[in-house]
Design a protein around this motif. Structure first.
Motif, PDB file in Angstrom:
ATOM      1  N   UNK A  46       9.724 -23.054 -43.687  1.00  0.00           N
ATOM      2  CA  UNK A  46      10.194 -24.119 -42.794  1.00  0.00           C
ATOM      3  C   UNK A  46      10.833 -25.250 -43.593  1.00  0.00           C
ATOM      4  N   UNK A  47      10.251 -25.582 -44.723  1.00  0.00           N
ATOM      5  CA  UNK A  47      10.799 -26.659 -45.553  1.00  0.00           C
ATOM      6  C   UNK A  47      12.202 -26.310 -46.038  1.00  0.00           C
ATOM      7  N   UNK A  48      12.447 -25.034 -46.337  1.00  0.00           N
ATOM      8  CA  UNK A  48      13.780 -24.623 -46.774  1.00  0.00           C
ATOM      9  C   UNK A  48      14.767 -24.634 -45.616  1.00  0.00           C
ATOM     10  N   UNK A  49      14.306 -24.246 -44.441  1.00  0.00           N
ATOM     11  CA  UNK A  49      15.193 -24.160 -43.277  1.00  0.00           C
ATOM     12  C   UNK A  49      15.501 -25.530 -42.699  1.00  0.00           C
ATOM     13  N   UNK A  50      14.522 -26.435 -42.720  1.00  0.00           N
ATOM     14  CA  UNK A  50      14.681 -27.776 -42.138  1.00  0.00           C
ATOM     15  C   UNK A  50      14.548 -28.826 -43.239  1.00  0.00           C
ATOM     16  N   UNK A  51      15.511 -28.838 -44.130  1.00  0.00           N
ATOM     17  CA  UNK A  51      15.450 -29.718 -45.292  1.00  0.00           C
ATOM     18  C   UNK A  51      15.501 -31.189 -44.903  1.00  0.00           C
ATOM     19  N   UNK A  52      16.197 -31.512 -43.824  1.00  0.00           N
ATOM     20  CA  UNK A  52      16.360 -32.918 -43.433  1.00  0.00           C
ATOM     21  C   UNK A  52      15.247 -33.409 -42.514  1.00  0.00           C
ATOM     22  N   UNK A  53      14.313 -32.537 -42.177  1.00  0.00           N
ATOM     23  CA  UNK A  53      13.237 -32.890 -41.244  1.00  0.00           C
ATOM     24  C   UNK A  53      11.954 -33.138 -42.030  1.00  0.00           C
ATOM     25  N   UNK A  54      11.294 -34.210 -41.691  1.00  0.00           N
ATOM     26  CA  UNK A  54      10.004 -34.502 -42.315  1.00  0.00           C
ATOM     27  C   UNK A  54       8.907 -33.750 -41.579  1.00  0.00           C
ATOM     28  N   UNK A  55       8.437 -32.682 -42.191  1.00  0.00           N
ATOM     29  CA  UNK A  55       7.408 -31.849 -41.574  1.00  0.00           C
ATOM     30  C   UNK A  55       6.038 -32.505 -41.705  1.00  0.00           C
ATOM     31  N   UNK A  56       5.107 -32.156 -40.811  1.00  0.00           N
ATOM     32  CA  UNK A  56       3.745 -32.698 -40.955  1.00  0.00           C
ATOM     33  C   UNK A  56       3.108 -32.235 -42.256  1.00  0.00           C
ATOM     34  N   UNK A 389      19.795 -15.600 -39.590  1.00  0.00           N
ATOM     35  CA  UNK A 389      19.088 -16.028 -40.790  1.00  0.00           C
ATOM     36  C   UNK A 389      17.954 -15.040 -41.027  1.00  0.00           C
ATOM     37  N   UNK A 390      17.521 -14.932 -42.257  1.00  0.00           N
ATOM     38  CA  UNK A 390      16.442 -14.019 -42.604  1.00  0.00           C
ATOM     39  C   UNK A 390      15.239 -14.821 -43.063  1.00  0.00           C
ATOM     40  N   UNK A 391      14.076 -14.359 -42.700  1.00  0.00           N
ATOM     41  CA  UNK A 391      12.848 -14.979 -43.166  1.00  0.00           C
ATOM     42  C   UNK A 391      11.832 -13.863 -43.342  1.00  0.00           C
ATOM     43  N   UNK A 392      10.792 -14.149 -44.026  1.00  0.00           N
ATOM     44  CA  UNK A 392       9.792 -13.117 -44.304  1.00  0.00           C
ATOM     45  C   UNK A 392       8.447 -13.507 -43.721  1.00  0.00           C
ATOM     46  N   UNK A 393       7.720 -12.508 -43.284  1.00  0.00           N
ATOM     47  CA  UNK A 393       6.362 -12.706 -42.782  1.00  0.00           C
ATOM     48  C   UNK A 393       5.379 -12.158 -43.808  1.00  0.00           C
ATOM     49  N   UNK A 394       4.502 -13.028 -44.288  1.00  0.00           N
ATOM     50  CA  UNK A 394       3.471 -12.597 -45.237  1.00  0.00           C
ATOM     51  C   UNK A 394       2.271 -12.061 -44.473  1.00  0.00           C
ATOM     52  N   UNK A 395       1.863 -10.861 -44.792  1.00  0.00           N
ATOM     53  CA  UNK A 395       0.693 -10.258 -44.174  1.00  0.00           C
ATOM     54  C   UNK A 395      -0.577 -10.768 -44.856  1.00  0.00           C
ATOM     55  N   UNK A 396      -1.715 -10.418 -44.287  1.00  0.00           N
ATOM     56  CA  UNK A 396      -2.989 -10.901 -44.835  1.00  0.00           C
ATOM     57  C   UNK A 396      -3.229 -10.414 -46.257  1.00  0.00           C
ATOM     58  N   UNK A 397      -2.726  -9.215 -46.576  1.00  0.00           N
ATOM     59  CA  UNK A 397      -2.967  -8.669 -47.912  1.00  0.00           C
ATOM     60  C   UNK A 397      -2.003  -9.235 -48.952  1.00  0.00           C
ATOM     61  N   UNK A 398      -1.123 -10.139 -48.546  1.00  0.00           N
ATOM     62  CA  UNK A 398      -0.195 -10.768 -49.480  1.00  0.00           C
ATOM     63  C   UNK A 398       1.166 -10.114 -49.539  1.00  0.00           C
TER      64      UNK A 398
END
Length: 470
Positions: A46-56, A389-398
């Motif tokens: 999210x930080x890479x996708x929304x660089x101009x937005x201050x995330x919580x 756009x492409x993004x990745x989902x990390x599974x529980x096993x990493x």
């Protein structure tokens, strides 16, 4: 949307080691269990996708194993993170956010991709069977239903899917299915007594007129209206019922709709009887939502029914209280209470608390009202394609896998013009910045000792409604 992480679950990995899973509930329903590192990976993207937005602020990593108090602190901070994040309209509605929740639901249920026949019902219980993938999101399933029943794609945004519980002739509208979930998986998790129905997606009955020219859309409206009359959700008398029965026997669907639209509580959703603190504590009420109001019906000792209406334009804000102590026996979900601050008269605000969650209904009515005031109308279902756009989902096993999503794809039925969207976005972000200030206002909470302060959220979606509406 109300996000909560009421508890955790200790899980084992493939090597026999243990790790902590965080149980995410959305609008009171269990959705998925995820690890800290999965949310951390999501936040980094999210930080890479929304660089101009201050995330919580995201809870920091720890080098050493966490003690029980530290685990509880992390649970609270993760809950606050996802609650705050979901309040930003750009992020809460983005494909990355929805895709993360959808992928987490799939992993939690160990779902594999497979083509299945999914049964969806119209409100006269006519079964529509569509061929879908087990992991297809709600908007994809809805599109397949439209193709199956020959509903014009331009009209698709007027309809949505609901998860309902059917008990004989009675039905309980549990919740509207969202685009971050797969209907087949949500139905499987809910149990055999549940089914999926298609209903209209809007609250303002004036939108009905847009659908009269289409035979399929008119029929969907008609069978829903007939069902609501039979359930007693629409208020009728003997004379009206005879008139409706005559029109029904003649097959005069448009004339039926024109008559039923004049009746009290047409287009409302009725909830199960619940407990309310108004006009006095532990009052049993039946609540109907619709028509820019919440309608309360109360029976006294003489079996006389008294009614009261709370106009949404006089509700200043709402909050949701989550109790970890009290569990619902049926599905072990946390007990939720919904409160709203209401302007009873010019100088008196009062918190009204009810033991049923209807924040999604209220938010839908308010956003519809604000959009209509701004001249916003329903739009065509957007075409597939556009920038990806492409993004990745990390599974529980990493391990991770890549997912491509279209920036232009969306199932939202209402679109703002650019100026109004900017105003709405800035207003919501102002609320996010003010949220911490509200958390300190514990003195005004009418909650029991079992309620956890970190689960308390104020939603200022009503702040755009001014004094002229009171």
């Amino acid at each position: 949307m109300h996000f909560s992480i009421p508890d955790t679950l200790e899980l084992k990995d493939s090597n026999g080691g243990t790790y902590m899973g965080y149980n995410i509930h959305i609008n009171g329903a269990y959705h998925c269990t995820i690890r800290y590192k999965q949310l951390h990976s999501f936040n980094e993207q999210l930080k890479k996708e929304y660089k101009s937005v201050r995330l919580p602020q995201f809870p920091p990593k720890k080098l050493l194993p966490l003690s029980p108090p530290q685990l509880e602190e992390r649970r609270i901070l993760l809950e606050k993170y996802i609650q705050t994040l979901s309040q930003d309209p750009d992020i809460g509605d983005c494909n990355i956010f929805r895709g993360f929740l959808l992928s987490a639901q799939q992993e939690t249920q160990n779902a594999t991709q497979a083509n299945i026949d999914l049964d969806v019902y119209t409100m006269n219980w006519h079964k529509v069977t569509v061929r879908v993938n087990t992991t297809d999101a709600t908007d994809t399933v809805l599109l397949e239903i439209a193709k199956e029943i020959n509903l014009h794609e331009e009209l698709l945004c007027y309809f949505c899917l609901y998860l309902v519980k059917k008990d004989g002739t009675d039905i309980k509208m549990e919740r509207r299915l969202q685009n971050f979930e797969a209907p087949s998986l949500s139905l499987k998790a809910a149990g055999s007594s549940h089914c999926i129905v298609i209903r209209k997606s809007y609250w303002d009955s004036s939108y009905d007129e847009d659908l009269y020219i289409d035979k399929v859309a008119l029929n969907l409206l008609y069978v829903q209206a007939v069902s609501d009359v039979e359930l007693g959700w629409v208020i009728t008398n003997k004379q009206i019922r005879r008139q409706l029965a005559t029109l029904q026997s003649k097959g005069s669907k448009q004339e039926y709709m024109q008559l039923v639209r004049t009746l009290k509580h047409y287009g409302y959703i009725q909830f199960e009887p619940c407990v309310c603190n108004y006009p006095e504590p532990n009052t049993q009420v039946i609540i109907s939502a619709g028509g820019k109001e919440l309608n309360f019906r109360i029976s006294n000792v003489s079996n006389q029914v008294k009614e009261g209406s709370f106009r949404i334009t006089r509700i200043r804000c709402w909050r949701i209280l989550t109790s970890n102590a009290d569990k619902q026996q049926e599905n072990n979900c946390p007990h939720l209470e919904f409160s709203f601050e209401y302007l009873l008269n010019k100088d008196k605000l009062q918190w009204i608390t009810i033991a049923v969650l209807m924040s999604v209904c209220l938010q839908g009515m308010v956003e519809e009202l604000l959009s209509k005031k701004n001249g916003v109308k329903f739009k065509k279902q957007p075409e597939q394609g556009g920038r990806h756009c492409s993004w990745s989902y990390m599974k529980r096993d990493g391990s991770s896998y890549e997912i491509s999503v279209s920036r232009s794809s969306s199932s939202e039925g209402i679109v703002d013009n650019e100026e109004e969207h900017s105003k709405r976005t800035n207003k919501t972000r102002d609320h996010v910045r003010k949220e911490k200030l509200y958390s300190a206002k514990q003195s005004g909470c009418s909650s029991s000792g079992s309620m956890s302060p970190e689960s308390l959220m104020e939603n200022d979606v009503f702040e755009g409604i001014g004094d002229d509406d009171l």
